[in-house]
Design an enzyme around this catalytic site. Structure first.
Site, short mmCIF file in Angstrom:
data_model
loop_
_atom_site.label_atom_id
_atom_site.label_comp_id
_atom_site.label_asym_id
_atom_site.label_seq_id
_atom_site.Cartn_x
_atom_site.Cartn_y
_atom_site.Cartn_z
N ASN A 9 -27.67 24.10 26.99
CA ASN A 9 -26.95 24.93 26.02
C ASN A 9 -26.81 26.37 26.51
O ASN A 9 -27.21 26.71 27.62
CB ASN A 9 -27.65 24.87 24.65
CG ASN A 9 -29.03 25.51 24.67
OD1 ASN A 9 -29.52 25.96 25.71
ND2 ASN A 9 -29.67 25.56 23.52
N TRP A 404 -20.67 21.85 20.16
CA TRP A 404 -21.75 20.93 20.55
C TRP A 404 -22.97 21.10 19.65
O TRP A 404 -24.10 21.13 20.12
CB TRP A 404 -22.12 21.11 22.03
CG TRP A 404 -20.93 21.07 22.94
CD1 TRP A 404 -20.31 22.15 23.52
CD2 TRP A 404 -20.18 19.92 23.35
NE1 TRP A 404 -19.22 21.74 24.27
CE2 TRP A 404 -19.12 20.37 24.18
CE3 TRP A 404 -20.29 18.55 23.09
CZ2 TRP A 404 -18.20 19.50 24.76
CZ3 TRP A 404 -19.37 17.69 23.67
CH2 TRP A 404 -18.34 18.17 24.49
N HIS A 405 -22.71 21.17 18.33
CA HIS A 405 -23.77 21.31 17.35
C HIS A 405 -23.75 20.18 16.32
O HIS A 405 -23.85 20.44 15.11
CB HIS A 405 -23.66 22.65 16.61
CG HIS A 405 -23.90 23.85 17.45
ND1 HIS A 405 -23.56 25.13 17.04
CD2 HIS A 405 -24.45 24.00 18.68
CE1 HIS A 405 -23.89 26.00 17.98
NE2 HIS A 405 -24.43 25.34 18.99
#
Length: 473
Positions: A9, A404-405
């Site tokens: 991340n 991307w959560h």
């Protein structure tokens, strides 16, 4: 990968808003209110920044946890931006983790001593020699093994192709993430009955909300072209020379469209870039996966200009998606329905957020360097006047990507609603818990790495208590 997505991340450390966790508790999840979860955020944290530790938010931080959190000093390059946001009516916060949680702030990151603080590095490495820790690498969990409705183990696929069974003395804990945890439950016979039957899976427990409630942060990329300074292009090499540091200065803001609101509607993360930014090309083509025609427009517009690469994120979407199986093969990837903008209010809100942010180009500093938003000439939006609300709606619809959560596909909640209860035990069976981002009943207002680590810390204490082991308070 050990450590999951914390190993890939952008390392921004954000906990979310007080209202997020109070809402979890109000949905019937006792013990998940802000005052309770703050203890677990602090428990994991090893804050290193002296200014924070000596500031007014010091009581919200800890220096003894496993997770290193620090804050780079980029003020020389970012201070004019904070002044511009202040001129534009925004608060400037020294730390987003105080009582005030709306404004532009100096972001903190999960790296320490030039090393990314993935959960594998931060939590597993220090205890790798414990005799009660054993890690099977490159191994796929295929399904949970049950004796009647009691979880007793896990079936796994080993690196050499052998299928083996691993049994639990007390309980099984799934931490496969928002995508894979519901997949594992469904492969094990827990999920929507009709969906399991159509995939030829015996129904152990009809649990209709497994895989439902998928929430994610929809993100739209904006580019602000600034000062013409082709000489600055040489700074692109810094990302290759200094691989042990963050590649670009970053400014971050949590912004409420209603300035009186105590919780934010959108997040703006600004990457401060030299001319001919390589970061812009990488983010455009790889991270958010936009069409090459769009990325080429961006590259052309900033080839001789400094720029800001802005990730504009809708923090509290009403839209929901779902996870479904393709078939009963554990090696087969699931079907992911993002659900972005399925609730029309989200598109309106995202467009309003972009409009709100775009006013920054009218401030003194931005005018002084000739800043302007880059028009990427979207073919789908050519019939709308550039800069109008309808144009920004079209822009968001055609530029949207994931941050991307993903969360929420094994959400906790009361009987009849939650896949798991408030102690993260899977409802309807025994000996099985889920502990990862999938248990969030609603997405948090901010990056989800820190909340997921908090969930793990709280889970550890609940497991101890449920098995008669005392905990530190």
């Amino acid at each position: 990968m050990l450590g999951g997505s914390s190993g890939a991340n952008y390392m921004i450390y954000v906990r979310g808003s007080r209202e997020d966790y109070d809402d979890w508790a109000n949905q019937g999840n006792e013990g998940w209110n802000w005052d309770n979860v703050l203890h677990y955020f602090k428990k994991s944290e090893r804050m290193i920044d002296p200014a924070i530790l000596n500031g007014e938010t010091a009581q919200n931080h800890n220096t003894n946890g496993y997770l290193g959190v620090t804050r780079p000093d980029w003020k020389e390059k970012t201070e004019p931006l904070y002044e511009a946001f202040k001129e534009n009516g925004h608060r400037i916060l020294s730390d987003i983790h105080g009582d005030q949680q709306v404004g532009y702030y100096y972001p903190t990151f999960t790296f320490d001593n030039h090393i990314r603080q993935s959960t594998a590095n931060a939590f597993l490495s220090p205890i790798r020699d414990r005799p009660n820790l054993f890690v099977l690498k490159n191994t796929l969990a295929r399904k949970v093994i049950f004796d009647d409705k009691k979880a007793i183990g896990v079936e796994v696929l080993l690196p050499g192709g052998k299928v083996s069974e691993v049994f639990a003395n007390k309980e099984v804990i799934l931490s496969a993430g928002t995508i894979n945890s519901p997949q594992l439950l469904m492969l094990s016979g827990i999920g929507p009955a009709a969906h399991l039957e159509e995939n030829n899976i015996d129904v152990l427990l009809a649990s209709p909300n497994v895989g439902e409630n998928l929430q994610d942060h929809a993100c739209v990329l904006l580019i602000v072209a600034g000062k013409r300074n082709i000489v600055s292009a040489v700074q692109n090499l810094a990302g290759f020379v200094h691989l042990d540091s963050f590649p670009s200065p970053v400014v971050a803001g949590h912004v409420a469209l209603d300035r009186k609101q105590t919780y934010p509607d959108y997040q703006a993360v600004l990457f401060v870039e030299p001319a001919a930014s390589l970061t812009a090309s990488i983010i455009c083509a790889t991270v958010v996966g936009l069409e090459y025609s769009i990325c080429n427009e961006i590259s052309y517009a900033i080839q001789d200009r400094e720029s800001l690469i802005v990730a504009m994120t809708l923090l509290k979407p009403d839209s929901k998606g779902k996870i479904e199986l393709k078939n009963k093969d554990p090696l087969e990837k699931v079907k992911i329905y993002s659900g972005f903008y399925s609730n029309k209010n989200d598109l309106e809100q995202h467009a309003r957020s972009v409009e709100d942010f775009s006013t920054i180009v009218n401030t003194t500093y931005f005018k002084s360097v000739g800043s302007e938003l880059v028009n990427v000439n979207l073919e789908a939006c050519k019939n709308f006047t550039y800069g109008t609300h309808d144009y920004w709606k079209c822009y968001a619809l055609n530029m949207v990507s994931t941050l991307w959560h993903p969360v929420g596909t094994c959400a906790m909640g009361p009987e009849g609603v939650g896949v798991v209860d408030e102690r993260l035990r899977v409802r309807g069976v025994t000996g099985l818990r889920v502990s990862d981002a999938s248990i969030m009943p609603a997405i948090t207002r901010g990056n989800t790495n820190a909340p997921t680590i908090m969930i793990a810390e709280k889970t550890a204490d609940m497991i101890k208590l449920d098995h008669g082991i005392s905990i530190e308070v």
